[in-house]
Write a protein that holds these residues in place. Structure first.
Motif, mmCIF file in Angstrom:
data_model
loop_
_atom_site.group_PDB
_atom_site.id
_atom_site.type_symbol
_atom_site.label_atom_id
_atom_site.label_comp_id
_atom_site.label_asym_id
_atom_site.label_seq_id
_atom_site.Cartn_x
_atom_site.Cartn_y
_atom_site.Cartn_z
ATOM 1 N N PHE A 79 -3.098 13.214 6.656
ATOM 2 C CA PHE A 79 -2.462 13.361 7.956
ATOM 3 C C PHE A 79 -0.946 13.520 7.879
ATOM 4 C CE2 PHE A 79 -6.463 11.097 8.913
ATOM 5 C CZ PHE A 79 -7.065 12.119 9.632
ATOM 6 N N LEU A 80 -0.280 12.892 6.926
ATOM 7 C CA LEU A 80 1.170 13.063 6.831
ATOM 8 C C LEU A 80 1.529 14.476 6.382
ATOM 9 C CD1 LEU A 80 2.401 9.634 5.448
ATOM 10 C CD2 LEU A 80 2.541 10.521 7.777
ATOM 11 N N LYS A 81 0.761 15.032 5.461
ATOM 12 C CA LYS A 81 0.995 16.426 5.067
ATOM 13 C C LYS A 81 0.744 17.351 6.254
ATOM 14 C CE LYS A 81 -0.028 16.273 0.106
ATOM 15 N NZ LYS A 81 -0.920 16.815 -0.941
ATOM 16 N N ALA A 82 -0.332 17.081 6.983
ATOM 17 C CA ALA A 82 -0.642 17.892 8.161
ATOM 18 C C ALA A 82 0.474 17.797 9.188
ATOM 19 C CB ALA A 82 -1.967 17.445 8.771
ATOM 20 N N LEU A 83 0.958 16.588 9.412
ATOM 21 C CA LEU A 83 2.015 16.381 10.396
ATOM 22 C C LEU A 83 3.261 17.172 10.024
ATOM 23 C CD1 LEU A 83 3.086 15.047 12.939
ATOM 24 C CD2 LEU A 83 3.583 13.001 11.583
ATOM 25 N N LYS A 84 3.628 17.162 8.767
ATOM 26 C CA LYS A 84 4.806 17.921 8.325
ATOM 27 C C LYS A 84 4.655 19.396 8.692
ATOM 28 C CE LYS A 84 7.344 19.595 4.343
ATOM 29 N NZ LYS A 84 7.469 19.658 2.901
ATOM 30 N N LEU A 85 3.485 19.974 8.405
ATOM 31 C CA LEU A 85 3.275 21.393 8.681
ATOM 32 C C LEU A 85 3.285 21.678 10.175
ATOM 33 C CD1 LEU A 85 2.830 23.486 6.333
ATOM 34 C CD2 LEU A 85 2.474 21.167 5.655
ATOM 35 N N TYR A 86 2.678 20.797 10.961
ATOM 36 C CA TYR A 86 2.691 20.987 12.413
ATOM 37 C C TYR A 86 4.115 20.915 12.962
ATOM 38 C CZ TYR A 86 -2.386 20.110 12.254
ATOM 39 O OH TYR A 86 -3.727 20.167 11.993
ATOM 40 N N LEU A 87 4.915 20.010 12.422
ATOM 41 C CA LEU A 87 6.301 19.910 12.873
ATOM 42 C C LEU A 87 7.092 21.159 12.484
ATOM 43 C CD1 LEU A 87 7.010 16.158 12.051
ATOM 44 C CD2 LEU A 87 6.736 17.184 14.319
ATOM 45 N N LEU A 88 6.870 21.660 11.277
ATOM 46 C CA LEU A 88 7.548 22.889 10.864
ATOM 47 C C LEU A 88 7.127 24.077 11.724
ATOM 48 C CD1 LEU A 88 7.416 22.537 6.978
ATOM 49 C CD2 LEU A 88 9.453 22.449 8.422
ATOM 50 N N ALA A 89 5.883 24.069 12.182
ATOM 51 C CA ALA A 89 5.360 25.144 13.026
ATOM 52 C C ALA A 89 5.765 24.957 14.490
ATOM 53 C CB ALA A 89 3.840 25.203 12.917
ATOM 54 N N HIS A 90 6.418 23.844 14.793
ATOM 55 C CA HIS A 90 6.784 23.494 16.180
ATOM 56 C C HIS A 90 5.544 23.452 17.072
ATOM 57 C CE1 HIS A 90 10.948 23.955 15.009
ATOM 58 N NE2 HIS A 90 10.638 25.119 14.489
ATOM 59 N N ASN A 91 4.458 22.908 16.523
ATOM 60 C CA ASN A 91 3.181 22.833 17.230
ATOM 61 C C ASN A 91 3.000 21.413 17.774
ATOM 62 O OD1 ASN A 91 0.491 22.764 18.027
ATOM 63 N ND2 ASN A 91 -0.144 24.216 16.451
ATOM 64 N N LYS A 92 3.550 21.172 18.951
ATOM 65 C CA LYS A 92 3.484 19.842 19.552
ATOM 66 C C LYS A 92 2.050 19.455 19.922
ATOM 67 C CE LYS A 92 6.819 18.147 22.046
ATOM 68 N NZ LYS A 92 7.201 17.075 21.189
ATOM 69 N N ARG A 93 1.228 20.434 20.270
ATOM 70 C CA ARG A 93 -0.159 20.130 20.635
ATOM 71 C C ARG A 93 -0.895 19.476 19.466
ATOM 72 N NH1 ARG A 93 -4.981 22.557 20.161
ATOM 73 N NH2 ARG A 93 -4.172 24.455 19.237
ATOM 74 N N LYS A 94 -0.554 19.862 18.245
ATOM 75 C CA LYS A 94 -1.192 19.285 17.063
ATOM 76 C C LYS A 94 -0.417 18.084 16.522
ATOM 77 C CE LYS A 94 -4.382 22.569 16.156
ATOM 78 N NZ LYS A 94 -5.552 22.624 15.326
ATOM 79 N N SER A 95 0.919 18.107 16.615
ATOM 80 C CA SER A 95 1.719 17.031 16.023
ATOM 81 C C SER A 95 1.716 15.762 16.873
ATOM 82 C CB SER A 95 3.167 17.482 15.770
ATOM 83 O OG SER A 95 3.834 17.772 16.967
ATOM 84 N N ASP A 96 1.733 15.898 18.188
ATOM 85 C CA ASP A 96 1.802 14.710 19.041
ATOM 86 C C ASP A 96 0.649 13.725 18.822
ATOM 87 O OD1 ASP A 96 4.248 15.429 20.067
ATOM 88 O OD2 ASP A 96 3.492 16.040 22.030
ATOM 89 N N PRO A 97 -0.613 14.185 18.736
ATOM 90 C CA PRO A 97 -1.695 13.229 18.472
ATOM 91 C C PRO A 97 -1.555 12.519 17.115
ATOM 92 C CG PRO A 97 -2.616 15.272 19.299
ATOM 93 C CD PRO A 97 -1.157 15.516 19.039
ATOM 94 N N LEU A 98 -1.050 13.232 16.115
ATOM 95 C CA LEU A 98 -0.856 12.593 14.813
ATOM 96 C C LEU A 98 0.288 11.590 14.859
ATOM 97 C CD1 LEU A 98 -1.457 15.378 12.151
ATOM 98 C CD2 LEU A 98 -2.916 13.474 12.781
#
Length: 111
Positions: A79-98
């Motif tokens: 999940f931390l690796k996923a969160l990093k990528l979502y943040l780099l993608a500026h994808n709040k829909r995916k990053s906020d739940p994490l």
């Protein structure tokens, strides 16, 4: 969820927070170079070479590719690796739940 903890995490993103998110796409790539690299990264991703695709998507800043790599990490419970990528993608829909999930874990550990 502890709203104060969420605010602290939000203010730390991109600075000295939990996850390094300062990676920026290379600014001097032409559109043709980005297209070529993104196609190469998509092929690598489809071959299961996620880490190689990730490096290229970070280089080009291709948000859809970054999100797909994040999804691949999330599917493996990384999940931390996923969160990093979502943040780099500026994808709040995916990053906020994490962020909610991670802050809940941290809150539970602090109690």
């Amino acid at each position: 969820m502890n709203e104060d903890l969420k605010k602290q995490i939000d203010t730390k993103q991109g600075k000295d927070g939990f996850i390094k998110v300062t990676d920026q796409p290379v600014g001097n790539l032409s559109d043709q170079q980005k297209v070529f690299l993104n196609r190469k990264a998509n092929a690598l991703f489809n071959e299961g070479k996620i880490d190689m695709a990730e490096r290229i998507f970070i280089t080009t800043g291709y948000s859809d590719g970054l999100t797909r790599v994040g999804d691949a990490y999330a599917a493996k419970n990384e999940f931390l690796k996923a969160l990093k990528l979502y943040l780099l993608a500026h994808n709040k829909r995916k990053s906020d739940p994490l962020i909610e999930k991670v802050s809940g874990v941290v809150s539970a550990m602090l109690k």
